[in-house]
Design an enzyme around this catalytic site. Structure first.
Site, PDB file in Angstrom:
ATOM      1  CB  SER A 157      -0.934  -0.046   1.207  1.00  0.00           C
ATOM      2  OG  SER A 157      -1.764   1.070   1.206  1.00  0.00           O
ATOM      3  CG  ASP A 321      -6.337   0.397  -0.459  1.00  0.00           C
ATOM      4  OD1 ASP A 321      -5.479   1.310  -0.486  1.00  0.00           O
ATOM      5  OD2 ASP A 321      -6.245  -0.601   0.277  1.00  0.00           O
TER       6      ASP A 321
HETATM    7  O1  LIG Z   1      -2.471   0.066   3.882  1.00  0.00           O
HETATM    8  P1  LIG Z   1      -3.865   0.315   3.492  1.00  0.00           P
HETATM    9  O2  LIG Z   1      -4.101   1.494   2.601  1.00  0.00           O
HETATM   10  O3  LIG Z   1      -4.557  -0.929   3.081  1.00  0.00           O
HETATM   11  O4  LIG Z   1      -4.566   0.655   4.875  1.00  0.00           O
HETATM   12  C1  LIG Z   1      -4.480  -0.230   5.949  1.00  0.00           C
HETATM   13  O5  LIG Z   1      -3.952   0.458   7.041  1.00  0.00           O
HETATM   14  C2  LIG Z   1      -4.755   1.475   7.598  1.00  0.00           C
HETATM   15  C3  LIG Z   1      -3.991   1.986   8.783  1.00  0.00           C
HETATM   16  O6  LIG Z   1      -3.892   0.955   9.720  1.00  0.00           O
HETATM   17  P2  LIG Z   1      -3.010   1.138  10.991  1.00  0.00           P
HETATM   18  O7  LIG Z   1      -3.542   2.339  11.689  1.00  0.00           O
HETATM   19  O8  LIG Z   1      -3.158  -0.107  11.792  1.00  0.00           O
HETATM   20  O9  LIG Z   1      -1.608   1.371  10.481  1.00  0.00           O
HETATM   21  C4  LIG Z   1      -6.117   0.933   7.993  1.00  0.00           C
HETATM   22  O10 LIG Z   1      -6.877   1.958   8.515  1.00  0.00           O
HETATM   23  C5  LIG Z   1      -6.729   0.292   6.775  1.00  0.00           C
HETATM   24  O11 LIG Z   1      -7.998  -0.202   7.041  1.00  0.00           O
HETATM   25  C6  LIG Z   1      -5.835  -0.793   6.279  1.00  0.00           C
HETATM   26  O12 LIG Z   1      -6.378  -1.400   5.137  1.00  0.00           O
HETATM   27 MG   LIG Z   2      -3.659   1.297   0.262  1.00  0.00          MG
END
Ligand SMILES: O=P([O-])(O)O[C@H]1O[C@H](COP(=O)(O)O)[C@@H](O)[C@H](O)[C@H]1O
Ligand SMILES: [Mg+2]
Length: 568
Positions: A157, A321
């Site tokens: 991501s 996303d």
């Molecule tokens: O990496 P992505 O864009 O898929 O985003 C991912 O990480 C974000 C941050 O998570 P955390 O606060 O645990 O670091 C989450 O909110 C999200 O739902 C998850 O899919």
């Molecule tokens: Mg992402």
């Protein structure tokens, strides 16, 4: 020490990848030679197998079980394959499962996807590989469309270039409720992890040389067609859409081509993409972090917006996303907070949804304004734990979002956040406002008039030493602040004990008499502790500006308190 060295030697012996074998041999040699740094490095690489976090496995690319590499991916794929086999047998449907595999343009992503296909095929499953680097939402869509029992997306991501990751989805016959096609939650993660842990060696995992299917363009065409028509009939809105100028950036990720196709198909023809960031590049050369939430990440897009006098800026994160929205506020290009975009989209979806049993959902660390919007429209509201794996499986959801720039505007298509369909809805909204001589900034004021000012913000601390994360959490739990922005704290909740009916999670919730709210939790995707702040100020009469100023002032004090409490 002996044990660590033996583990490292065994890992090298079993690693199918020459590059990581050599890398680890180098670290091992330096550690044996007495280098304290190399020893610490080795310890970190063998701290354990990468764990399923907020969004699957995620970590540094490199050799060892606590890193992303072919040996780890092959084990992960084998564990997932085993889980699929067992789950289908338990359901009384023994035999091959179906899995769709996608990948982004990061270092290693294509190899990791091929390894996954090879392992799945050898395990007897039907592996369908997306034909090229594509956004995460296309994989999530394909998992549902093709009725797959599982989906895998190789991506880290928005993480730095040194990282990679592995998002896992379940659906088909294995998950048949609202969570069909969403990312895994407990107990699935633990069940898959247990099967990964049971794999003795990479060598023992069979891998097919061929036999998987590379999907054609049809699935992507389907995605584009379905998303492009989300805003309804084109004819009545074509003119206003064509008159809306949009600046785009995929931030060196894989979303550029798909979002352009979707927007063009939906009648948005005046598109300007930031050239320097248009093509996928695993080194993300023009940004410090390829995360639109990080300071400076969308500066090039904002500069382009000024020069072409755009109406809207859309920045996707590298796997597309997430969707960041920037607009002109008080004469300056400004990126909107995820909560503001969430409330704008929530209000828009709610106003098109008849009152009844439908639900708006957001995570507990996101703004409380969505609850107010839902109740004003006679809809239900659900709060979930952090992560789209939770939001995405909300029953009867018509719209879901999280503050981290994640929105689900079409749960019937994608049970995950989707930065492309969200961009389309936002673009449609802006074109409608523009036609009426109004702006997003006016719409934000409308929300304040209807519900009050809900101002949110985040304070986060990034750590080089991972051990500091639980230490910081423990310190905060032991002595939480007694006041927030001058107001006494009236509720302190350790969220690991369960909070408002949600499963237990590491986190601290604080509420002040003033209505200010703070939640502190460790990130599940990056070495960070994050604090989510919110202040709520009612609007008296029509004094939106006054309420906004009061909220900003309280927020400044709150940020200072939280910064001190985190020790940064
Ligand atoms: O990496 P992505 O864009 O898929 O985003 C991912 O990480 C974000 C941050 O998570 P955390 O606060 O645990 O670091 C989450 O909110 C999200 O739902 C998850 O899919
Ligand atoms: Mg992402």
């Amino acid at each position: 020490m002996e044990e660590l060295l033996a583990k490292a030697e065994a890992w090298i012996e079993d690693d199918p990848d020459g590059v990581t074998r050599e890398e680890l041999a180098g670290v091992l040699e330096a550690a044996v030679g007495g280098s304290a740094d190399a020893l610490a490095d080795l310890e970190d690489r063998f701290r354990g197998f990468l764990e399923f976090g907020t969004a699957g496995l995620r970590g540094r690319i490199g050799a060892g079980p606590n890193r992303m590499n072919r040996a780890v991916v092959i084990r992960a794929a084998a564990g997932l394959a085993r889980f699929m086999t067992d789950a289908l047998a338990e359901l009384g449907a023994p035999g091959p499962g179906r899995v769709v595999i996608g990948y982004d343009a990061r270092h290693g992503s294509h190899d990791f996807a091929l390894d996954t296909a090879a392992v799945m095929t050898a395990a007897g499953h039907e592996a369908l590989l997306l034909p090229r680097t594509l956004p995460t939402p296309v994989l999530a869509f394909a998992t549902r469309l093709l009725d797959a029992d599982a989906g895998v997306m190789v991506t880290a991501s928005h993480n730095p270039p040194q990282d990679n990751g592995y998002k896992v989805y379940l659906g088909g016959r294995i998950v048949t409720d609202e969570g069909q096609g969403a990312q895994i939650v407990p107990p699935y993660d633990a069940e898959i992890a247990a099967r990964i842990a049971a794999i003795r060696s990479v060598e023992s995992v069979p891998r097919a040389a061929d036999g998987w299917q590379v999907l054609g363009e049809g699935v992507i065409d389907d995605y584009v067609a379905r998303v492009a028509t989300l805003g309804g009939d084109l004819a009545p809105v074509a003119a206003r859409r064509a008159a809306t100028r949009i600046v785009l950036t995929p931030l060196h990720g894989v979303g550029g081509e798909t979002i352009e196709r979707v927007l063009r198909s939906a009648g948005f023809t005046d598109l300007h993409t930031v050239v320097e960031q248009a093509e996928p590049d695993p080194d993300f050369p023009t940004v410090d972090f390829p995360n639109p939430e990080e300071k400076g990440a969308i500066d090039l897009a904002l500069a382009l917006a000024s020069s072409v006098e755009a109406d809207l800026v859309i920045a996707n994160d590298p796997d597309a996303d997430r969707c960041a929205v920037a607009t002109m506020v008080d004469g300056r290009w400004t990126m909107l907070h995820g909560d503001v975009v969430g409330s704008l989209l929530g209000e828009r979806v709610a106003s098109m949804t008849p009152a009844g049993s439908h639900v708006l959902a957001n995570s507990i660390v996101s703004s409380q304004q969505l609850g107010a919007i839902a109740s004003a429209h006679g809809l239900g509201h659900a709060n979930t734990l952090t992560g789209f794996k939770w939001i995405g499986r909300t029953p009867r959801m018509v719209f879901g979002y999280e503050e981290a720039l994640g929105y689900c505007v079409a749960p019937e298509l994608v049970r995950d956040k989707d930065g492309i369909s969200a961009a389309l809805l936002m673009a449609d909204f802006v074109s409608e406002l523009k036609e009426a001589g109004r702006s997003l900034s006016d719409a934000i004021d409308d929300l304040a008039r209807a519900y009050g000012v809900y101002l949110t913000s985040q304070v986060s601390a990034r750590y080089a030493d991972l051990a500091e994360i639980p230490a910081t959490m423990a310190r905060l739990m032991a002595s939480p602040p007694a006041t927030l922005a001058g107001s006494p704290v009236v509720a302190t909740d350790d969220m690991s004990q369960g909070f408002r009916g949600l499963p237990g999670t590491t986190g601290l919730h604080l509420a002040a008499e003033s209505g200010a709210r703070v939640i502190v939790r460790p990130s599940g995707t990056e070495p960070k502790v994050k604090a989510y702040l919110e202040v709520v100020v009612p609007v008296s009469g029509d004094d939106v500006a006054g309420a906004k100023a009061a909220a900003a002032e309280t927020m400044e004090a709150l940020r200072a308190d939280v910064t001190t409490a985190l020790g940064i």
